[in-house]
Scaffold this active site. Structure first.
Site, mmCIF file in Angstrom:
data_model
loop_
_atom_site.group_PDB
_atom_site.id
_atom_site.type_symbol
_atom_site.label_atom_id
_atom_site.label_comp_id
_atom_site.label_asym_id
_atom_site.label_seq_id
_atom_site.Cartn_x
_atom_site.Cartn_y
_atom_site.Cartn_z
ATOM 1 C CG ASP A 1 -1.952 1.092 1.222
ATOM 2 O OD1 ASP A 1 -1.792 2.043 0.428
ATOM 3 O OD2 ASP A 1 -2.900 1.026 2.019
ATOM 4 C CE1 TYR B 1 -9.827 4.096 1.191
ATOM 5 C CE2 TYR B 1 -11.685 2.957 0.184
ATOM 6 C CZ TYR B 1 -10.345 3.000 0.513
ATOM 7 O OH TYR B 1 -9.530 1.969 0.182
#
Length: 386
Positions: free
Chosen positions: A129, A229
């Protein structure tokens, strides 16, 4: 496979996509690695270190790129670099898929391009990531930048000349960058509070010793903010949020903003009126500057002082300011990702692999991401931000 590491050409970009550590592992796996001369210089990696790890050093950039089966980069190459790539080559890096005008050129060239910003937020993807590894550095550097512009101490100090109060730090957005900013500010002795539209982040904030600020929510608003998110919220919620954040910003000495919505302009959390209410000498460090900024007065790429004495820091690409460690972490991310592509038999782009499918934006002449992508090829509709 033959793997190339070009030097980054974007102004202010000091990172590099491979380090001697990762080159050595690639060479041990039977691959050949070529590094452009001087590619690691700004990250404190001399060419000799790459040679010692098993890489060759190439002076001519077109030759480096044209001979590569795989090109590893930090930012997207420019049009001339893409012309140099051979058809069927693989490009891996942070390719800015939402804003990159060269994606059609990549597709026409027959390049298989992987934009690592689009990695899903899953346990399997954690070790590759790139947004998390780089945003972690950005959060750390944001606090140091704030210290540079803040005209007082961060910790409380008791001296013979009197007591100095601790700085009050407000962090807006509690992703990877926000959490690191909280932790760094606490280490420096500041009093810290933080806000995120996702109530689930309260536990993380409090575990770092900071106070969590919460805006009252309806059940529908809680449902909209329950994901990984941040999402766009209702006008009613935004009005309550702005009122509360204006009060907390006015009481803060330093505000660090990190809020992003994937693929869209950054939400404005600090309008001009909020800045006008802050004390002289206060500092705002806007990590969302590159996407327009969380502060209405942010000037991307600049640091300036408002008429009422507030320092507004909109400098971009903070990870590049810590280039050595940023490159080390980024290179490890890429090395792990290559493990999905490379086997004993060579290159294998498995479109059944969810991580490869989500990040593959051009392949076999097709554009797979964005409005021009074919519906059947669109594999990732909600990429992540760290």
């Amino acid at each position: 496979m033959h793997i190339a590491i070009p030097a980054e050409r974007l102004a202010g970009e000091h990172r590099v996509a491979a380090t001697p550590e990762t080159v050595k592992k690639l060479a041990a796996a039977g691959h050949t690695v070529a590094v452009e001369a001087g590619a690691g210089k700004a990250a404190a990696i001399p060419d000799a270190a790459y040679r010692e790890a098993g890489a060759s050093i190439v002076e001519q950039r077109p030759a480096l790129l044209s001979g590569a089966d795989i090109v590893l980069c930090v930012g997207s190459p420019d049009a001339a670099d893409l012309d140099a790539l051979k058809s069927g080559a693989v490009l891996v890096g942070m390719l800015s898929p939402y804003h990159n005008p060269l994606l059609p050129q990549l597709a026409a060239k027959g390049v298989s391009a992987f934009a690592l910003e689009l990695l899903p937020r899953t346990t399997r993807a954690q070790s590759m990531d790139v947004l998390s590894s780089q945003n972690n550095i950005a959060g750390y550097k944001a606090v140091l930048l704030a210290c540079q512009f803040y005209p007082r101490f961060m910790p409380m100090l008791m001296t013979a000349a009197g007591t100095v109060k601790a700085a009050r730090v407000l962090v807006l957005g509690v992703g990877v960058a926000g959490l690191q900013a909280i932790a760094t500010a606490k280490r420096l002795g500041a009093v810290v509070e933080a806000y995120d539209v996702r109530p689930a982040t309260r536990e993380q904030v409090e575990s770092l010793g900071a106070k969590f600020i919460e805006v009252p929510m309806s059940d529908e608003e809680k449902a909209a903010s329950s994901g990984v998110y941040a999402r766009e919220m209702t006008p009613e919620f935004l009005a309550r949020q702005n009122e509360l954040l204006a009060k907390r910003a006015a009481a803060a000495d330093i505000v660090i903003t990190t809020a992003l919505i994937p693929g869209k302009p950054a939400p404005v959390l600090l309008p001009a009126a909020s800045v006008a209410a802050m004390r002289p000498g206060s500092v705002i460090v806007d990590l969302a500057a590159e996407s327009g900024g969380n502060c209405e007065l942010t000037r991307p790429g600049e640091a300036w002082q408002s008429d009422n004495g507030v320092h507004l820091v909109g400098l971009t690409n903070l990870p590049s300011m810590v280039a050595a460690d940023a490159s080390s972490l980024y290179a490890r991310n890429l090395l792990t990702f290559l493990g999905l592509l490379l086997s004993a038999e060579g290159l294998n782009i498995d479109l059944e692999d969810d991580l490869l499918a989500a990040t593959l934006i051009t392949h076999q002449g097709e554009l797979r991401f964005g409005a021009a992508a074919k519906p059947a090829a669109q594999t990732n509709k909600e990429p992540q931000h760290g």
